[in-house]
Design a protein around this motif. Structure first.
Motif, PDB file in Angstrom:
ATOM      1  N   GLY B 241       0.807  -1.209   0.000  1.00  2.00           N
ATOM      2  CA  GLY B 241       0.000   0.000   0.000  1.00  2.00           C
ATOM      3  C   GLY B 241       0.839   1.257   0.000  1.00  2.00           C
ATOM      4  N   ASP B 242       0.195   2.338   0.269  1.00  2.00           N
ATOM      5  CA  ASP B 242       0.872   3.637   0.282  1.00  2.00           C
ATOM      6  C   ASP B 242       1.467   3.916   1.662  1.00  2.00           C
ATOM      7  N   GLU B 243       2.174   5.041   1.738  1.00  5.55           N
ATOM      8  CA  GLU B 243       2.722   5.468   3.029  1.00  5.55           C
ATOM      9  C   GLU B 243       1.886   6.619   3.562  1.00  5.55           C
ATOM     10  N   LEU B 244       1.515   6.502   4.822  1.00  2.00           N
ATOM     11  CA  LEU B 244       0.698   7.515   5.471  1.00  2.00           C
ATOM     12  C   LEU B 244       1.611   8.371   6.353  1.00  2.00           C
ATOM     13  N   THR B 245       1.516   9.671   6.169  1.00  3.30           N
ATOM     14  CA  THR B 245       2.409  10.563   6.912  1.00  3.30           C
ATOM     15  C   THR B 245       1.624  11.385   7.928  1.00  3.30           C
ATOM     16  N   ILE B 246       2.083  11.334   9.141  1.00  8.65           N
ATOM     17  CA  ILE B 246       1.493  12.142  10.213  1.00  8.65           C
ATOM     18  C   ILE B 246       2.476  13.271  10.518  1.00  8.65           C
ATOM     19  N   ALA B 247       1.999  14.493  10.516  1.00  4.40           N
ATOM     20  CA  ALA B 247       2.909  15.638  10.583  1.00  4.40           C
ATOM     21  C   ALA B 247       3.555  15.787  11.954  1.00  4.40           C
ATOM     22  N   THR B 248       2.757  15.702  12.990  1.00  6.52           N
ATOM     23  CA  THR B 248       3.269  16.041  14.316  1.00  6.52           C
ATOM     24  C   THR B 248       3.060  14.887  15.279  1.00  6.52           C
ATOM     25  N   ALA B 249       4.102  14.552  15.991  1.00  6.46           N
ATOM     26  CA  ALA B 249       3.978  13.579  17.077  1.00  6.46           C
ATOM     27  C   ALA B 249       3.832  14.355  18.380  1.00  6.46           C
ATOM     28  N   TYR B 250       2.849  14.018  19.142  1.00  7.23           N
ATOM     29  CA  TYR B 250       2.618  14.754  20.388  1.00  7.23           C
ATOM     30  C   TYR B 250       3.199  14.008  21.574  1.00  7.23           C
ATOM     31  N   HIS B 251       4.266  13.292  21.270  1.00  6.98           N
ATOM     32  CA  HIS B 251       5.021  12.639  22.320  1.00  6.98           C
ATOM     33  C   HIS B 251       6.438  12.461  21.811  1.00  6.98           C
ATOM     34  N   GLY B 252       7.437  12.427  22.706  1.00  5.75           N
ATOM     35  CA  GLY B 252       8.818  12.328  22.260  1.00  5.75           C
ATOM     36  C   GLY B 252       9.386  10.933  22.330  1.00  5.75           C
ATOM     37  N   THR B 253       8.630  10.003  22.869  1.00  3.70           N
ATOM     38  CA  THR B 253       9.162   8.663  23.077  1.00  3.70           C
ATOM     39  C   THR B 253       8.764   7.745  21.934  1.00  3.70           C
ATOM     40  N   GLN B 254       9.721   6.960  21.450  1.00  4.46           N
ATOM     41  CA  GLN B 254       9.477   6.115  20.285  1.00  4.46           C
ATOM     42  C   GLN B 254       8.293   5.177  20.489  1.00  4.46           C
ATOM     43  N   ALA B 255       8.216   4.527  21.613  1.00  2.00           N
ATOM     44  CA  ALA B 255       7.154   3.537  21.841  1.00  2.00           C
ATOM     45  C   ALA B 255       5.788   4.194  21.779  1.00  2.00           C
ATOM     46  N   ASN B 256       5.685   5.396  22.361  1.00  3.80           N
ATOM     47  CA  ASN B 256       4.389   6.092  22.342  1.00  3.80           C
ATOM     48  C   ASN B 256       4.011   6.511  20.926  1.00  3.80           C
ATOM     49  N   ILE B 257       4.992   7.017  20.193  1.00 11.26           N
ATOM     50  CA  ILE B 257       4.712   7.449  18.823  1.00 11.26           C
ATOM     51  C   ILE B 257       4.301   6.251  17.975  1.00 11.26           C
ATOM     52  N   GLU B 258       5.038   5.140  18.123  1.00  9.27           N
ATOM     53  CA  GLU B 258       4.723   3.958  17.317  1.00  9.27           C
ATOM     54  C   GLU B 258       3.366   3.371  17.697  1.00  9.27           C
ATOM     55  N   ASP B 259       3.033   3.430  18.964  1.00  8.86           N
ATOM     56  CA  ASP B 259       1.695   2.968  19.372  1.00  8.86           C
ATOM     57  C   ASP B 259       0.614   3.789  18.673  1.00  8.86           C
ATOM     58  N   ALA B 260       0.818   5.108  18.669  1.00  8.86           N
ATOM     59  CA  ALA B 260      -0.171   5.982  18.031  1.00  8.86           C
ATOM     60  C   ALA B 260      -0.254   5.700  16.538  1.00  8.86           C
ATOM     61  N   LEU B 261       0.938   5.506  15.901  1.00 13.60           N
ATOM     62  CA  LEU B 261       0.946   5.238  14.454  1.00 13.60           C
ATOM     63  C   LEU B 261       0.283   3.903  14.138  1.00 13.60           C
ATOM     64  N   ASP B 262       0.530   2.900  14.991  1.00 11.20           N
ATOM     65  CA  ASP B 262      -0.098   1.589  14.760  1.00 11.20           C
ATOM     66  C   ASP B 262      -1.624   1.710  14.726  1.00 11.20           C
ATOM     67  N   ILE B 263      -2.138   2.485  15.656  1.00 10.32           N
ATOM     68  CA  ILE B 263      -3.598   2.628  15.741  1.00 10.32           C
ATOM     69  C   ILE B 263      -4.125   3.391  14.530  1.00 10.32           C
ATOM     70  N   ILE B 264      -3.432   4.472  14.168  1.00  7.41           N
ATOM     71  CA  ILE B 264      -3.881   5.243  12.997  1.00  7.41           C
ATOM     72  C   ILE B 264      -3.836   4.361  11.751  1.00  7.41           C
ATOM     73  N   LEU B 265      -2.785   3.588  11.599  1.00  2.00           N
ATOM     74  CA  LEU B 265      -2.649   2.725  10.421  1.00  2.00           C
ATOM     75  C   LEU B 265      -3.779   1.692  10.377  1.00  2.00           C
ATOM     76  N   ALA B 266      -4.083   1.153  11.541  1.00  2.00           N
ATOM     77  CA  ALA B 266      -5.162   0.156  11.591  1.00  2.00           C
ATOM     78  C   ALA B 266      -6.494   0.770  11.167  1.00  2.00           C
ATOM     79  N   ILE B 267      -6.770   1.968  11.668  1.00  2.00           N
ATOM     80  CA  ILE B 267      -8.043   2.618  11.311  1.00  2.00           C
ATOM     81  C   ILE B 267      -8.051   2.984   9.833  1.00  2.00           C
TER      82      ILE B 267
END
Lengths: 257, 328
Positions: B241-267
């Motif tokens: 598929g394509d790549e989805l880009t999120i402009a701003t991460a509202y957290h500085g920690t990798q695990a938190n950002i990846e958790d948020a991205l996983d959920i957005i990708l799933a939706i």
């Protein structure tokens, strides 16, 4: 057949009035923009000032089931006793139940109509006092009042076999399972009739139509069997001039809501 | 039915509707049409579901009857939806200003403007709390001045760690922040309702073929990766598929950002379900999670639609809800 295309009412007052539903609402051409007596009052009087010649008065969109009326000359110059001058008997009109007055007044569910024939032509301004009574416990209301000189076309009635149909303005849709979604809105009656009249009378009719077009008017259709319909609507007229001095006139009247 | 209170500047209130309607007041049939009203989140995974009102048209006699001719340049407008015949039992769908547009022979068109939400968050404002707590702060009297309802927010609420760089409108900041953590919100009668857009299994509302006029299902897009700054997550199921880009991460920690991205990708990869229905006393609503079994398919098709986009057409009294969900 007769109709009131020129509304001669110059002013109207009511003995009772809900401030949110003022009596002036009776003078627009929208039957559902109603005057209400207010306070749950079921009986009230209307005083209708008629500024010109008149012969008939009609009320549409009312829940009144009984009416009495009297007509008098507001200037009291010649007609001190209106009953005598106008040649009708007040007693014969007193407390008439609409449903009981065959061929004169008709009611339709939710759209009551009342037609008062003065039985004479009043040649100058007059005041009609009308007392309306709704069913007990029901607040009185009415939508439109029209008064004036009725056009009668020599008393020509429409032919037996008046057509009647309806336009349903409701919202209809099909649900996913094929069932029908229906939300009730207003339903207009459409009448179609033909009349054989003198071509000169047809010219009077079409002159009125040309002058007022689709402005709603009060219509009283009477067919050959004296069945009557009271309609507040706008006409569409056509004719075929089949005979030397007579025309077959087709009239369609669409009720306004 | 729509009821509209139209109050010109310095003038009296005019009550109008699509049909003549009388209850306590007489609402005259001056409205000739109302353009569709759309309430949509900026992303299917969240953000502020802002209502978009375009215009409303009135018959010219509304202005001539009331001594307001020519039509006033602007007016205060409040619109209510009532399902029955009680004008006091209405739902406010718009409150704001109408500005005159076209003055035609048969109708006068006004453009509808909502009041601005002008409160801003200052530059260098630090937020380090849960999303619910940050949103509660943003709803404070000095900012959005709203009551917050977090009944449908995620538990536990995701952590936020962010410092603003520039001054920003509070409503825009809240929208983008919520979208980053797959939350959406809508505002109704002074309350902000925060909704977890990932959760399609709780607080569902069942609708049936008796409620729906039609439904459709599709996959709008397929994303194999989601990226935010230096961090990228991949989908386990979508490989090309394509790549989805999120402009701003509202957290500085990798695990938190990846958790948020996983959920957005799933939706983002969920199917899109579109439900069409008539506007009844229980209309389709933004943020609602609908469960619908479509018996008209060759085999029963059960779908879940978490509405992120709702359109109301009051002329035809139809509505449409679109959202990501599932089909099974």
């Amino acid at each position: 057949m007769k109709h009131l295309s020129i509304n001669q009412i110059s002013a109207i007052t009511a003995s009772f009035e809900d401030a949110n539903f003022p009596v002036e609402n009776l003078l627009d051409d929208k039957p559902k923009r109603i005057w209400k007596a207010g306070g749950g009052i079921s009986g009230a009087s209307l005083s209708v000032e008629i500024s010109g010649a008149s012969s008939d008065l009609a009320i549409f969109g009312t829940n009144a089931v009984q009416a009495t009326f009297s007509v008098y000359d507001p200037n009291e110059i010649e007609w001190g006793d209106a009953t005598d001058e106008f040649g009708y008997s007040a007693d014969s009109w007193a407390n008439q139940d609409f449903a009981a007055v065959s061929g004169t007044v008709m009611r339709r569910e939710n759209t009551g109509a009342l037609w008062i024939d003065f039985n004479a032509t009043l040649p100058r301004p007059a005041v009609a006092d009308i007392h309306l009574l709704a069913d007990g416990g029901t607040e009185l209301y009415a939508g439109v009042v029209v008064a004036g000189l009725a056009s009668t076309y020599g008393g020509a009635n429409v032919r037996y076999g008046v057509g009647e149909s309806r336009i349903d303005h409701s919202i209809v849709a099909e649900l996913a399972n094929g069932a029908r979604y229906y939300k009730k809105r207003d339903i207009s009656r459409v009448f179609s009739a033909t009349a054989l009249m003198l071509t000169t009378q047809y010219h009077l009719l079409v002159d009125t139509f040309d002058t007022y077009g689709a402005i709603p008017a009060a219509w009283r259709l009477i067919d050959g069997s004296n069945t009557e319909w009271l309609i507040y609507g706008y006409p569409a007229i056509s004719a075929s001039h089949d005979y030397l001095d007579r025309s077959i006139v087709s009239i369609q009247i669409t009720e306004v809501v | 039915m729509i009821l509209c209170e139209f109050t010109p500047a310095g003038g009296g209130m005019i009550r109008c509707a699509m049909d003549d309607f009388s209850d306590i007041h007489l609402w005259k049939s001056y409205i000739t049409s109302i353009a569709s009203i759309k309430i949509a989140m900026p992303q299917r995974w969240g953000g502020y579901a802002a209502p978009t009102f375009s215009d409303i048209s009135f018959s010219p006699d509304m202005f001539s009857d009331t001594g307001n001719w020519p039509p006033p340049e602007s007016a205060t407008v409040r619109m209510l939806w009532i399902a029955g015949i009680d004008e006091t039992d209405g739902t406010e769908i718009f409150s704001g200003t109408a500005v005159v547009g076209d003055i035609g022979l048969t109708e006068i068109k006004y453009n509808l403007k909502r009041p601005d939400m002008a409160a801003t968050v200052a530059a260098a404002t630090a937020y380090a709390d849960t999303l619910v707590a940050v949103m509660t702060t943003l709803c404070g009297a000095s900012l959005l001045n709203l009551t917050i309802d977090t009944t449908r927010a995620r538990i536990p609420s995701p952590a936020v760690s962010y410092t603003t760089t520039d001054e920003i409108l509070a409503i825009d900041f809240a929208s983008d922040l919520c979208a980053c953590f797959a939350h959406g919100f809508y505002i109704e009668a002074g309350t902000l309702y925060l909704i977890d857009m990932y959760d399609i299994t709780t607080m569902q509302e069942a609708v049936s073929e008796w409620d729906i006029t039609s439904a459709s299902y599709r996959y709008d897009s397929r994303y194999s990766t989601a990226k935010c700054g230096d961090y990228t997550v991949s989908s386990a199921t979508v490989l090309n598929g394509d790549e989805l880009t999120i402009a701003t991460a509202y957290h500085g920690t990798q695990a938190n950002i990846e958790d948020a991205l996983d959920i957005i990708l799933a939706i983002a990869n969920r199917p899109t379900i579109e439900l069409n229905a008539m506007i009844t006393d229980d209309p389709l609503t933004i943020g609602q999670c609908y469960v619908f079994t479509d018996e008209s398919a060759i085999l029963p098709l059960q779908s879940i639609c978490l509405a992120s986009d709702v359109v109301y057409n009051f002329d035809s009294e139809t509505s449409q809800a679109v959202g990501a969900g599932s089909i099974a």
